[in-house]
Design an enzyme around this catalytic site. Sequence first.
Site, PDB file in Angstrom:
ATOM      1  N   ARG A 150       9.846  -5.418   1.851  1.00  0.00           N
ATOM      2  CA  ARG A 150      10.486  -6.748   2.459  1.00  0.00           C
ATOM      3  C   ARG A 150       9.847  -7.900   2.000  1.00  0.00           C
ATOM      4  NH1 ARG A 150      13.271  -6.681   7.639  1.00  0.00           N
ATOM      5  NH2 ARG A 150      11.970  -4.636   8.250  1.00  0.00           N
ATOM      6  N   HIS A 154       7.715  -9.633 -31.126  1.00  0.00           N
ATOM      7  CA  HIS A 154       8.590  -8.476 -31.175  1.00  0.00           C
ATOM      8  C   HIS A 154       8.077  -7.319 -31.566  1.00  0.00           C
ATOM      9  CE1 HIS A 154      12.493  -6.584 -31.372  1.00  0.00           C
ATOM     10  NE2 HIS A 154      12.176  -6.358 -32.603  1.00  0.00           N
ATOM     11  N   ILE A 168       0.983  -1.141  -0.174  1.00  0.00           N
ATOM     12  CA  ILE A 168       0.180   0.118   0.022  1.00  0.00           C
ATOM     13  C   ILE A 168       0.844   1.185  -0.221  1.00  0.00           C
ATOM     14  CG2 ILE A 168      -1.780   1.253   1.432  1.00  0.00           C
ATOM     15  CD1 ILE A 168      -2.811  -1.505   2.047  1.00  0.00           C
TER      16      ILE A 168
HETATM   17  P1  NDP Z   1       2.206  -4.863   4.145  1.00  0.00           P
HETATM   18  O1  NDP Z   1       2.669  -6.100   4.859  1.00  0.00           O
HETATM   19  O2  NDP Z   1       2.737  -5.299   2.700  1.00  0.00           O
HETATM   20  O3  NDP Z   1       3.502  -3.738   4.691  1.00  0.00           O
HETATM   21  C1  NDP Z   1       3.294  -3.219   5.873  1.00  0.00           C
HETATM   22  C2  NDP Z   1       4.361  -2.151   5.962  1.00  0.00           C
HETATM   23  O4  NDP Z   1       4.509  -1.502   7.189  1.00  0.00           O
HETATM   24  C3  NDP Z   1       5.862  -2.933   5.963  1.00  0.00           C
HETATM   25  O5  NDP Z   1       6.758  -1.895   5.219  1.00  0.00           O
HETATM   26  C4  NDP Z   1       6.342  -2.937   7.354  1.00  0.00           C
HETATM   27  O6  NDP Z   1       7.720  -2.832   7.658  1.00  0.00           O
HETATM   28  C5  NDP Z   1       5.685  -1.742   7.878  1.00  0.00           C
HETATM   29  N1  NDP Z   1       5.280  -1.917   9.262  1.00  0.00           N
HETATM   30  C6  NDP Z   1       4.542  -2.952   9.896  1.00  0.00           C
HETATM   31  N2  NDP Z   1       4.467  -2.662  11.289  1.00  0.00           N
HETATM   32  C7  NDP Z   1       5.090  -1.489  11.494  1.00  0.00           C
HETATM   33  C8  NDP Z   1       5.408  -0.869  12.742  1.00  0.00           C
HETATM   34  N3  NDP Z   1       4.995  -0.988  13.979  1.00  0.00           N
HETATM   35  N4  NDP Z   1       6.080   0.346  12.696  1.00  0.00           N
HETATM   36  C9  NDP Z   1       6.672   0.770  11.505  1.00  0.00           C
HETATM   37  N5  NDP Z   1       6.316  -0.008  10.351  1.00  0.00           N
HETATM   38  C10 NDP Z   1       5.759  -1.035  10.333  1.00  0.00           C
HETATM   39  O7  NDP Z   1       1.087  -4.290   4.351  1.00  0.00           O
HETATM   40  P2  NDP Z   1       0.117  -3.338   3.607  1.00  0.00           P
HETATM   41  O8  NDP Z   1      -0.589  -2.239   4.511  1.00  0.00           O
HETATM   42  O9  NDP Z   1       0.972  -2.323   2.633  1.00  0.00           O
HETATM   43  O10 NDP Z   1      -0.816  -4.037   2.619  1.00  0.00           O
HETATM   44  C11 NDP Z   1      -1.719  -5.129   3.297  1.00  0.00           C
HETATM   45  C12 NDP Z   1      -1.784  -6.201   2.425  1.00  0.00           C
HETATM   46  O11 NDP Z   1      -2.766  -5.994   1.495  1.00  0.00           O
HETATM   47  C13 NDP Z   1      -0.682  -6.601   1.667  1.00  0.00           C
HETATM   48  O12 NDP Z   1       0.200  -7.587   2.451  1.00  0.00           O
HETATM   49  C14 NDP Z   1      -1.296  -7.539   0.365  1.00  0.00           C
HETATM   50  O13 NDP Z   1      -1.446  -8.535   0.768  1.00  0.00           O
HETATM   51  C15 NDP Z   1      -2.574  -6.516   0.140  1.00  0.00           C
HETATM   52  N6  NDP Z   1      -2.613  -5.741  -0.837  1.00  0.00           N
HETATM   53  C16 NDP Z   1      -2.475  -6.318  -2.059  1.00  0.00           C
HETATM   54  C17 NDP Z   1      -2.335  -5.142  -3.144  1.00  0.00           C
HETATM   55  C18 NDP Z   1      -1.897  -5.715  -4.512  1.00  0.00           C
HETATM   56  O14 NDP Z   1      -2.277  -6.920  -4.758  1.00  0.00           O
HETATM   57  N7  NDP Z   1      -1.499  -4.827  -5.483  1.00  0.00           N
HETATM   58  C19 NDP Z   1      -2.378  -3.950  -2.917  1.00  0.00           C
HETATM   59  C20 NDP Z   1      -2.453  -3.335  -1.492  1.00  0.00           C
HETATM   60  C21 NDP Z   1      -2.572  -4.252  -0.231  1.00  0.00           C
HETATM   61  P3  NDP Z   1       8.665  -3.985   7.464  1.00  0.00           P
HETATM   62  O15 NDP Z   1       8.840  -4.440   6.016  1.00  0.00           O
HETATM   63  O16 NDP Z   1       9.888  -3.447   8.144  1.00  0.00           O
HETATM   64  O17 NDP Z   1       8.161  -5.022   8.205  1.00  0.00           O
END
Ligand code: NDP
Length: 478
Positions: free
Chosen positions: A223, A454, A197
């Site tokens: 990640r 192509h 997101i």
């Molecule tokens: P994600 O799990 O993809 O990413 C969460 C982010 O928040 C990571 O960067 C993580 O950091 C960070 N984070 C988590 N906890 C903390 C914290 N306590 N403090 C600071 N940073 C934090 O979640 P999203 O909300 O982006 O999306 C949720 C889900 O929705 C996705 O996993 C996906 O399955 C789905 N989705 C799919 C899409 C698509 O198909 N195109 C589009 C949007 C959503 P770190 O990496 O360091 O853990």
Amino acid sequence: MAYLSRVRQIRTEQGTDPVSDYDFDLITIGAGSGGVRASRLAASFGAKVAVIEEMREGGTCVLRGCVPKKLFVYGSHFGHDLEDGAGYGWSADNVRHDWPKMIAAKEKELDRLHGIYVNLLENAGATRIHGRGTVVDAHTVAVGDKRYTAEKILIAVGGWPSIPESVEGKEHVITSNEALELPERPDRIVIVGSGFIAVEFAGIFNSFGSETHLVYRADKVLRGFDEDVRNTLTEELTKKGMHLHSGVLPDRIEKVGDAYKVHMNDGSVIEADQVMYATGRHPNTKGLGLAEAGVELDRNGAIKVNEWSQTSVPSIFAVGDVTNRINLTPVAIAEGHCFAETQFNNNPRQADHSDVPSAVFSQPPIGTVGLTEAEAREIYGAIDVYVAGFRPMKYTLTDNPERGMQKLIVDRASDRVVGAHMVGLDAPEIIQGIGIAIKAGATKAEFDATIGIHPTAAEEFVTMRTKRPDPEERQAAE
Ligand code: NDP
């Protein structure tokens, strides 16, 4: 005749029909992608179905996620297309974007899609109940002071954005829900997180012209994705003028007039007009009465299910994000579909969670299916890796410096392609097709035997011949 109606007819004829004590065969809580697919299919098989929804039918994907997000991605791209057009001789003067007009157009489209969801349910013969459903026991659901009973209950209530508790001033921040409804575009925005997101919305606001800051605790975005994908996207986002702040997080958000000061844990301060958190989503199970009814949850509040989407209470099932398996709309739909086939059409089916292709609609976008290089190395040991960087042909006459990356990962012993990744123009459209090949177990030799189209970027996937030197083998040789 629908399966259940036929069964009932036979039982009536034979005098063996047990008169059901329940109001419904199935009550579904949550009318999102998974819940609607399961409910309308079950109803079409002859089941008596009720669907409870406290908001509008459609769920996250249609109303607060995939659909409006992708419309915004398209919307934000036109500005770049006009700039790129200059390289082809186009000139466009007085180009302006009208944000409220886009929001209104998007709302109209969501209304249309909501109508389609309502029709799907009604045409299938399902009963719609508006309100918040809570589970009372294995066969009873409450909505306000009303009680409804069913032979089976399906929980499909999805997830909701979560913001870390520790953030001081969290009452000032928005999530993707509000970002899709802002009455005006912020000139400056801070987005916290670097998952799906975060990078998608960073691309949207940056392309619309907002000064965009992406703040995250990792060293690179996304990640869990393949390292080449992470490296390429991190580089491309920087090239697009986004401000990437890695390895830091906000401690405090201070409101100053109509704007905000974001105080970071390294002492720096970023000023912004909106602060958006995209730090993951949590399953929507709070206050649903599940634990009290004996439904086991995991430590994140997700409903634990078996391969039939059945919970620890045999008559209660769950599909979609609330089970936190793979949180993608098509997966929820597949789970809902299999549930309905199994429970109401005497056709046992389990959702297949392997080799699920997915896309990130970042700018440039990402398409991915199968294993990352690190996962493949762990599982297969000896692998071959093919990587190509490319400049999209579309941009050759323009000043657009965007580049892409394509990668194939091959299990050396079987020659099977076990992972495909792409960053770049049209990556999600291209990877969908590659996903079929990987699902079918295609080998690298079969990729090589396929004639390319192509000129396209996709043809690279069937013309990659040079293996990237294996880091360990290279080290051993030195
Ligand atoms: P994600 O799990 O993809 O990413 C969460 C982010 O928040 C990571 O960067 C993580 O950091 C960070 N984070 C988590 N906890 C903390 C914290 N306590 N403090 C600071 N940073 C934090 O979640 P999203 O909300 O982006 O999306 C949720 C889900 O929705 C996705 O996993 C996906 O399955 C789905 N989705 C799919 C899409 C698509 O198909 N195109 C589009 C949007 C959503 P770190 O990496 O360091 O853990």
